[in-house]
Enzyme design. Structure first.
Site, PDB file in Angstrom:
ATOM      1  CG  ASN A   1       4.665  -1.308   4.977  1.00  0.00           C
ATOM      2  OD1 ASN A   1       5.798  -1.748   5.535  1.00  0.00           O
ATOM      3  ND2 ASN A   1       3.739  -2.318   4.872  1.00  0.00           N
TER       4      ASN A   1
ATOM      5  CB  CYS B   1      -0.894   0.146   1.250  1.00  0.00           C
ATOM      6  SG  CYS B   1      -0.354   0.215   2.851  1.00  0.00           S
TER       7      CYS B   1
ATOM      8  CG  ASP C   1      -5.512   5.014   2.529  1.00  0.00           C
ATOM      9  OD1 ASP C   1      -5.415   4.769   3.974  1.00  0.00           O
ATOM     10  OD2 ASP C   1      -4.407   5.822   2.154  1.00  0.00           O
TER      11      ASP C   1
ATOM     12  CB  CYS D   1      -3.552   1.686   6.955  1.00  0.00           C
ATOM     13  SG  CYS D   1      -3.457   3.501   7.646  1.00  0.00           S
ATOM     14  NE  ARG D   2      -4.646   1.204   1.646  1.00  0.00           N
ATOM     15  CZ  ARG D   2      -4.689   1.736   0.437  1.00  0.00           C
ATOM     16  NH1 ARG D   2      -5.783   1.577  -0.119  1.00  0.00           N
ATOM     17  NH2 ARG D   2      -3.757   2.685   0.302  1.00  0.00           N
ATOM     18  CB  SER D   3       0.482  -3.300   3.021  1.00  0.00           C
ATOM     19  OG  SER D   3       1.334  -2.328   3.473  1.00  0.00           O
TER      20      SER D   3
END
Length: 165
Positions: free
Chosen positions: A12, A9, A132, A14-16
């Site tokens: 690096n 993401c 996001d 939040c999402r990944s």
């Protein structure tokens, strides 16, 4: 055979990292940790060396996960180390392709570089991106958790079928 998966993401944080950890838990639950490994990275260097966002960590903890990953940026070496590079959204997919073209001279194939939400069985309005949550609230972080948790199971099924695990 060892399959290596990289979740990517923007920062690096939040999402990944939550995609990485939910996937790791699902891999372990199926006893596949000796044949599947994962990591995560950013397309931008905003948070290199940092732990994931405190809101991401809090959400992860509410689901029994501990995020200890330190943020890192996607590198040219990643394209030869990882079998699959999984983007959270179109913006990051474009950045992955740009980094790949600059680093190794070619773009990544759709067979090994794709959007993670491709594996979401509950696509809402056919949205292919993991949203996001950075500028959102705790509900947005929970939504991301639910999406990546669903994708983990389907992605593992795909890997099992494709690689005869």
């Amino acid at each position: 055979m060892m399959l290596k998966i990289l979740f990517v993401c923007t920062g690096n944080i939040c999402r990944s990292p939550i995609a990485e950890e939910t996937f790791r838990r699902a891999v372990k639950a199926r006893g596949l940790q000796r044949v599947i490994q994962c990591d995560s990275a950013a397309t931008h260097a905003y948070h290199i060396g940092d732990l994931p966002d405190p809101r991401t960590r809090k959400n992860a903890e509410s689901h029994g996960l501990q995020l200890t990953h330190h943020c890192r940026k996607l590198s040219g070496e990643d394209f030869s180390v990882f079998d699959y590079i999984v983007a959270m959204d179109y913006y990051n997919m474009e950045n992955i392709q740009t980094i790949s073209a600059r680093s190794i001279g070619i773009k990544q194939s759709e067979e090994n570089c794709f959007l993670y939400r491709k594996f979401d069985n509950v696509l809402q309005n056919k949205v292919m991106e993991v949203p996001d949550p950075y500028y959102g609230n705790s509900n947005n972080f929970e939504e991301v958790y639910q999406i990546v948790n669903r994708c983990a199971e389907t992605f593992i099924d795909f890997l099992i079928d494709k690689h005869h695990l």
